[in-house]
Design an enzyme around this catalytic site. Structure first.
Site, PDB file in Angstrom:
ATOM      1  N   TYR A   1       9.511  34.125   5.948  1.00  0.00           N
ATOM      2  CA  TYR A   1      10.039  35.286   6.656  1.00  0.00           C
ATOM      3  C   TYR A   1      11.158  35.911   5.840  1.00  0.00           C
ATOM      4  CZ  TYR A   1       7.323  33.840  10.672  1.00  0.00           C
ATOM      5  OH  TYR A   1       6.276  33.518  11.495  1.00  0.00           O
TER       6      TYR A   1
ATOM      7  N   GLY B   1      19.618  38.992  17.742  1.00  0.00           N
ATOM      8  CA  GLY B   1      19.791  39.526  16.404  1.00  0.00           C
ATOM      9  C   GLY B   1      18.580  39.191  15.568  1.00  0.00           C
ATOM     10  N   THR B   2      18.590  39.615  14.307  1.00  0.00           N
ATOM     11  CA  THR B   2      17.501  39.276  13.398  1.00  0.00           C
ATOM     12  C   THR B   2      17.681  37.842  12.913  1.00  0.00           C
ATOM     13  OG1 THR B   2      18.740  40.023  11.461  1.00  0.00           O
ATOM     14  CG2 THR B   2      17.360  41.650  12.580  1.00  0.00           C
TER      15      THR B   2
ATOM     16  N   GLU C   1      16.253  29.539  19.911  1.00  0.00           N
ATOM     17  CA  GLU C   1      14.870  30.028  19.734  1.00  0.00           C
ATOM     18  C   GLU C   1      14.282  30.450  21.076  1.00  0.00           C
ATOM     19  OE1 GLU C   1      14.161  30.523  16.827  1.00  0.00           O
ATOM     20  OE2 GLU C   1      15.077  29.001  15.562  1.00  0.00           O
ATOM     21  N   ALA C   2      15.105  31.121  21.867  1.00  0.00           N
ATOM     22  CA  ALA C   2      14.703  31.491  23.236  1.00  0.00           C
ATOM     23  C   ALA C   2      13.551  32.476  23.256  1.00  0.00           C
ATOM     24  CB  ALA C   2      15.904  32.070  23.984  1.00  0.00           C
ATOM     25  N   GLN C   3      13.321  33.170  22.150  1.00  0.00           N
ATOM     26  CA  GLN C   3      12.210  34.118  22.115  1.00  0.00           C
ATOM     27  C   GLN C   3      10.864  33.425  22.306  1.00  0.00           C
ATOM     28  OE1 GLN C   3      14.043  33.374  19.421  1.00  0.00           O
ATOM     29  NE2 GLN C   3      12.674  32.790  17.746  1.00  0.00           N
TER      30      GLN C   3
END
Length: 216
Positions: A184, A9-10, A87-89
């Site tokens: 952000y 998701g965002t 924070e897997a990104q």
């Protein structure tokens, strides 16, 4: 059957809160897990949500072999029933492969949480690999909202309240940062395309060009 699940998701849609809830629910049943994170807003080795909840975690540095880390824990007599990754990104694609190996070879559920695209609307390498390998992809149901009230679908990076579209892919920041700092903001596609943040929208509303003209 154990699964690799990617919750995406965002920003502001409750990913970290759900990660903490899943960990709490399993620990309440006597299960023991390993929590990994990378570049959390609360600092190294922390998993935090914007609701103020924080727990300790293992910082998954770029050089870490997460599969070997878990095998090492078990080999030393530790117990691991599940794995959570926030924070897997930010993880490297090879580390996502290692998470899949944890599922397939160790028989553990892995719950990964992350945003899919960066401030330029480009896929993070870690998120891309998760989308390629995950047994299941879950879109978070808590909708983040753009300043206009529409559903937010994009993440924007701001400096002094102004949206920027160039720079390193990973710069640690957060929403609601003071002016001058990297921050952000979540936006709908329309306002991301127009580079119109809440700050620039307010500035436009206060511009003399758009103020009503008195007929004195």
């Amino acid at each position: 059957m154990p699964e690799l699940v990617f919750f995406s998701g965002t920003m502001d849609c409750g990913k970290s809160t759900l990660a903490l809830q899943i960990g709490h629910n399993r620990s309440a049943r006597g299960l023991q897990g390993v929590i990994f994170t990378r570049d959390d807003r609360a600092g190294e080795g922390k998993l935090s949500s914007r609701l103020g909840l924080v727990t300790d975690a293992v910082e998954a540095e770029e050089s870490m072999d997460v599969y070997a880390h878990i095998v090492g824990r078990v080999s030393r007599g530790g117990r691991v029933d599940y794995v959570i990754v926030d924070e897997a990104q930010f993880l490297a694609p090879t580390q996502i492969d290692q998470l899949a190996r944890v599922v397939d070879e160790l028989g553990l559920d892995v719950f990964a949480f992350g945003i899919t695209t960066d401030f330029r609307t480009k896929l993070f390498p870690g998120s891309q690999r998760l989308m390629e390998l995950a047994d299941r992809i879950e879109a978070l149901q808590v909708e983040a909202l753009c300043w206009c009230g529409a559903r937010a679908t994009h993440n924007a990076r701001t400096v002094d309240g102004e949206m920027v579209v160039e720079g390193a892919q990973v710069v640690v920041g957060d929403v609601n940062r003071p002016a001058g700092e990297v921050g952000y903001e979540v936006l709908c596609r329309r306002h991301h395309r127009r580079r119109m943040t809440s700050g620039s929208a307010r500035a436009g509303a206060l511009s003399p060009d758009v103020l009503p003209v008195s007929s004195d």
